[in-house]
Scaffold this motif. Structure first.
Motif: not given
Length: 287
Positions: A273-287
């Motif tokens: 369970d990848k959401f048990a007590g943690r969470v992963s996400f991707t952030l992309r900030i373009n100029a």
């Protein structure tokens, strides 16, 4: 000269099996026989229905309207983010307001119940760093139970009040974190509240310095335990906001946030369970 053989009886019609006019049988059975069969199955299925109804009635007597009789849960609750983006992928361009308009609108809607005016009307101003215990007195229910205020202003720079873009217009976006509700969970002891820690999921990724709101990224103990939606109708989940102050531009940043507590289990103990007590996400900030 004529033969004196016996006269042959006429053969029955093939339709006689369905209805025999001589014996008054329908498909080989008389009306009495069919009536007994229908009576048997009627009694049989009424008995099964009665047994099922009795079993359901006895089972419902064991249930509590306010608390589950049996509660099977993970050692640590799940964690989620707002805004979710597309499959936990948050991408936007600093120079294009339309690219993050949906993200900030999502946060506006999500945070509207946290407005200070709403919280003051519905919830209590509780002393921090201690559990808000509201036990029942024997068979007497202490319901509805009260809840502690979580004011939107506690998110400071990520509240959307001083900056309606939540930092997205300046390339310093805010991401909100929340733990899933678990009835009766006590996430800390000795006055130590659980807190959030975020960082790069991969070593070669630079997410830059982070700021947490409330300070230190804590889920204060006063918001626990949770007693359920029916018993605690005005409960407001505590939030933690993380603000990316100087993240790399034009790059997919793999970010992982996890809960750290002295009572909850290791968030990496359950790999399924990848959401048990943690969470992963991707952030992309373009100029």
């Amino acid at each position: 000269m004529s033969g004196g053989g016996a006269k042959e009886e006429p053969r029955g019609s093939s339709w006689d099996f369905i209805w025999n006019p001589r014996t008054h049988e329908l498909m080989g059975r008389t009306a009495t026989s069919w009536g007994l069969i229908f009576l048997f199955y009627l009694v049989f299925y009424l008995f099964l229905a009665g047994m099922f109804a009795l079993t359901m009635y006895v089972m419902l007597l064991t249930l509590d309207d306010y608390r589950p009789t049996w509660q099977d849960r993970l050692t640590t609750p799940g964690m989620m983010i707002r805004p979710k983006g597309d499959q936990l992928h948050i991408a936007f361009s600093v120079s294009k307001a339309e690219s993050y308009r949906d993200l900030t609108s999502n946060l506006d809607v999500f945070l509207s119940p946290y407005n200070d005016s709403v919280q003051a009307q519905t919830n209590d101003n509780c002393p921090p760093n201690q559990y808000f215990i509201q036990e029942d007195s024997g068979e007497v229910r202490n319901n509805p139970k009260r809840s502690c205020q979580f004011n939107r202003t506690a998110l400071d720079l990520c509240s959307g009040l001083s900056d309606s873009s939540y930092g997205y217009s300046s390339g310093q976006p805010c991401v909100l974190l929340k733990l899933n509700r678990v009835i009766g969970m006590l996430p800390g002891k000795d006055g130590q509240s659980p807190y959030v820690s975020c960082g790069a999921k991969k070593e070669d990724v630079n997410v830059g310095p982070l700021a947490y709101f409330p300070p230190n990224g804590t889920f204060n103990l006063m918001y626990y335990p949770y007693y359920g939606n029916k018993a605690q109708v005005n409960y407001t989940q505590p939030l933690v906001a993380v603000k990316f102050l100087n993240a790399s531009l034009n790059t997919d940043l793999s970010v992982e946030c996890r809960i750290i507590s002295n009572t909850l289990g290791d968030v990496y103990a359950n790999d399924r369970d990848k959401f048990a007590g943690r969470v992963s996400f991707t952030l992309r900030i373009n100029a």
